[in-house]
Design a protein around this motif. Structure first.
Motif, short mmCIF file in Angstrom:
data_model
loop_
_atom_site.label_atom_id
_atom_site.label_comp_id
_atom_site.label_asym_id
_atom_site.label_seq_id
_atom_site.Cartn_x
_atom_site.Cartn_y
_atom_site.Cartn_z
N GLY A 14 0.81 -1.22 0.00
CA GLY A 14 0.00 0.00 0.00
C GLY A 14 0.84 1.26 0.00
N ALA A 15 1.90 1.29 0.80
CA ALA A 15 2.74 2.50 0.89
C ALA A 15 3.46 2.75 -0.43
CB ALA A 15 3.75 2.36 2.04
N GLU A 34 9.27 -4.94 -7.02
CA GLU A 34 8.59 -5.84 -6.06
C GLU A 34 9.27 -7.20 -6.11
OE1 GLU A 34 6.18 -5.91 -3.58
OE2 GLU A 34 6.90 -7.98 -3.53
N LYS A 35 9.70 -7.69 -4.95
CA LYS A 35 10.46 -8.94 -4.97
C LYS A 35 9.60 -10.18 -5.17
CE LYS A 35 10.82 -9.91 0.01
NZ LYS A 35 11.76 -10.21 1.09
N ASN A 42 1.72 -7.13 3.08
CA ASN A 42 0.83 -7.25 4.23
C ASN A 42 -0.45 -6.45 4.03
OD1 ASN A 42 2.28 -8.98 5.83
ND2 ASN A 42 3.11 -7.39 7.18
N THR A 43 -0.38 -5.41 3.20
CA THR A 43 -1.59 -4.61 2.96
C THR A 43 -2.69 -5.48 2.37
OG1 THR A 43 -0.14 -2.74 2.46
CG2 THR A 43 -2.45 -2.51 1.84
N ALA A 156 15.33 -5.69 -4.37
CA ALA A 156 16.34 -4.65 -4.10
C ALA A 156 17.37 -5.22 -3.14
CB ALA A 156 15.67 -3.42 -3.49
N ASP A 223 13.81 -6.20 4.66
CA ASP A 223 14.89 -5.90 3.70
C ASP A 223 15.26 -4.42 3.67
OD1 ASP A 223 14.14 -8.48 3.16
OD2 ASP A 223 14.13 -8.24 0.97
N GLU A 422 5.15 0.43 6.86
CA GLU A 422 5.55 -0.37 8.02
C GLU A 422 7.06 -0.40 8.20
OE1 GLU A 422 3.77 -4.30 8.18
OE2 GLU A 422 4.78 -4.77 10.06
P1 ADP Z 1 3.28 -1.40 3.63
O1 ADP Z 1 2.04 -1.73 4.39
O2 ADP Z 1 4.22 -0.58 4.38
O3 ADP Z 1 2.97 -0.93 2.26
P2 ADP Z 1 3.52 -4.14 2.70
O4 ADP Z 1 3.93 -5.31 3.49
O5 ADP Z 1 2.08 -4.02 2.32
O6 ADP Z 1 4.03 -2.82 3.46
O7 ADP Z 1 4.34 -4.08 1.32
C1 ADP Z 1 5.73 -4.20 1.25
C2 ADP Z 1 6.10 -4.81 -0.09
O8 ADP Z 1 7.51 -4.72 -0.29
C3 ADP Z 1 5.73 -6.29 -0.20
O9 ADP Z 1 5.00 -6.52 -1.37
C4 ADP Z 1 7.10 -6.98 -0.24
O10 ADP Z 1 7.11 -8.19 -0.95
C5 ADP Z 1 7.97 -5.92 -0.88
N1 ADP Z 1 9.42 -6.08 -0.61
C6 ADP Z 1 10.01 -6.42 0.55
N2 ADP Z 1 11.35 -6.46 0.42
C7 ADP Z 1 11.64 -6.13 -0.85
C8 ADP Z 1 12.83 -6.01 -1.62
N3 ADP Z 1 14.04 -6.26 -1.08
N4 ADP Z 1 12.74 -5.63 -2.93
C9 ADP Z 1 11.53 -5.41 -3.50
N5 ADP Z 1 10.38 -5.52 -2.83
C10 ADP Z 1 10.40 -5.87 -1.53
#
Ligand code: ADP
Length: 454
Positions: A14-15, A34-35, A42-43, A156, A223, A422
């Motif tokens: 979401g963020a 996006e990995k 979590n969103t 990343a 990460d 988060e």
């Molecule tokens: P927020 O609620 O802060 O948006 P989320 O958990 O909903 O957090 O989203 C975080 C996203 O970042 C997830 O889809 C996760 O798979 C992605 N993510 C985490 N680590 C990495 C990374 N090293 N490179 C790319 N994407 C990542």
């Protein structure tokens, strides 16, 4: 290979999606990394509820609320460990963020609210079907409309800095290959929390060990925190890890059928058939109380009219059927039968229900002072669901300022680096209140997008 854009966003939850859209709205070219093979983090797994003081449903229902009240609730809910400056920004911009999601992003909201624990008034908006899917799918649709590239399966792995320490890009890994992403203006870290990393949980809070399951997406491994820390970012509140009190005892998943609690229509009892906590207390308070009960579990009890009025069995039908099949939830004609299914003391449970009904008649819960309107339990069938706490949200993370710039250990902004969601710390203190995360990721996602596009 190599890509270049004004802004690189790491993480498509979401963020990250909010930040990407906002940066593009402010004229920047953007690429999102996006990995995972799917977006949402979590969103997507969340209920997607959004705490918005002064929202349209409150206005309609005549519920008085204000940014000041929300501000006080967030701070108090986190034992005053949150940073007042950041909390102020969240409280003051939460309504605007909700209106943006509704009017600009075209998110659809249900016509009722939920009362989340620790809030002083009912203020939490419910997205269509009460899941994070509505937010993620609508944000994603906007991303597509705006032709913002989204590179999935791309992790990343390193931040790139120039000689002045300014962040100028990201090295990421796709299919075993390292790809360089250059950012003319800035990099936004939006990688979520670390609830799915046992190592990181244990490093900062040894109580969050392997015995505790997690509600988190497997991608929530901290990460972005690690990347930022490597180039000198300050981390805060890392030891504050929240468990959600009523999760699946087998998988750790959130149980949305249990949201009947936030409708004020269920009670939590123990094996002895007794209530042991206010059902609308803070998540940490309820979790800590559950852990003390026999077997470390709680039993949620409600009646047929609560089930019908809340619509939980319909909205979350497949979850409901799964719970019944796995014997985590029972529906029975009498309280005795329902209690027997889980070997709960039926005589005590009946007494508990009688007492509760008396409190509802009197308008005050003499035992736990439950907030909101108390509704008597009526006829069967009755429902009992077993659950226990699981790791849900990590309050700690990267320290940011009011512009969502990442700060170093001297409190100075690291040029070209922003963070939202988060992955950041310092906002929710020791404990985040339910439905504050969606407000947080929206408000700070938008700020990060604006700041990075400058
Ligand atoms: P927020 O609620 O802060 O948006 P989320 O958990 O909903 O957090 O989203 C975080 C996203 O970042 C997830 O889809 C996760 O798979 C992605 N993510 C985490 N680590 C990495 C990374 N090293 N490179 C790319 N994407 C990542």
């Amino acid at each position: 290979s190599e890509y270049t854009s004004d802004v690189i966003v790491i993480g498509a939850g979401g963020a990250g999606l909010t930040a990407a859209i906002t940066a593009a709205d402010n004229g920047a070219s953007v690429i999102v990394l996006e990995k995972m093979p799917i977006i949402g983090g979590n969103t997507l797994l969340s209920g997607g509820e959004y705490a918005a003081p002064g929202n349209w449903i409150q206005v309609e229902e005549g519920i008085e609320d204000s940014a000041d009240k929300f501000y006080a609730d967030i701070l108090k809910g986190g034992d005053n460990e949150g940073n007042p400056e950041l909390v102020r920004i969240l409280a003051d911009n939460a309504l605007d963020g909700a209106n943006w999601l509704k009017d600009d992003i075209k998110m659809v909201f249900e016509d009722h609210m939920l009362f989340f624990g620790g809030h002083s008034v009912e203020r939490s908006l419910v997205p269509k079907n009460a899941t994070g899917y509505e937010m993620i799918s609508k944000l994603n649709a906007r991303l597509t409309e705006k032709n913002i590239p989204l590179h999935k399966n791309t992790t990343a792995a390193e931040l790139i800095q120039n000689a002045d320490g300014q962040v100028t890009g990201v090295k990421a890994v796709y299919d075993g290959q390292t790809i360089t992403y250059n950012a003319n203006k800035g990099v936004i870290i939006a990688t979520g929390g670390f609830g799915a990393s046992l190592d990181m949980r244990m490093k900062y809070n040894e109580n969050m060990n392997e015995k505790i399951l997690s509600t988190n997406s497997v991608g929530s491994t901290g990460d972005g925190i690690t990347l930022a820390e490597k180039i000198g970012a300050e981390l805060v509140d890392m030891q504050y890890i929240q468990t959600y009190p009523t999760c699946d005892t087998q998988s750790g998943s959130l149980l949305y059928v249990g949201d009947v609690r936030m409708e004020g229509r269920s009670i939590l009892v123990n094996k002895e058939g007794k209530r042991f906590v206010e059902e609308l207390e803070r998540r940490d308070v309820i979790s800590n109380a559950v852990i003390e009960q026999t077997g470390g579990v709680s039993y949620m009890f409600w009646d047929e009219s609560a089930m019908t009025d809340s619509g939980m069995a319909v909205t979350h039908e497949s979850e409901y059927n799964g719970l019944i099949a796995r014997k985590q939830l029972v529906k029975a004609d009498t309280i005795e039968e329902a209690a027997a299914f889980f070997e709960i003391d039926a005589t005590e449970l009946k007494k508990t229900v009688e007492n509760y009904n008396q409190y509802a008649k009197d308008g005050v819960d003499k035992e736990f002072n439950k907030r909101g309107t108390l509704v008597e339990f009526g006829q069967g069938p009755y429902y009992i669901m077993v659950s226990k706490p699981a790791v849900h949200h990590t309050m700690g993370g990267i320290k940011i300022n009011s512009e969502a710039q990442v700060l170093n250990k001297n409190g100075e902004a690291i040029k070209g680096l922003y963070a939202a969601g988060e992955v950041t710390g310092d906002i929710h203190g020791t404990n985040r209140l339910g439905s504050d995360a969606i407000a947080d990721i929206t408000v700070f996602g938008r700020i990060a997008g604006q700041s990075a596009a400058k």
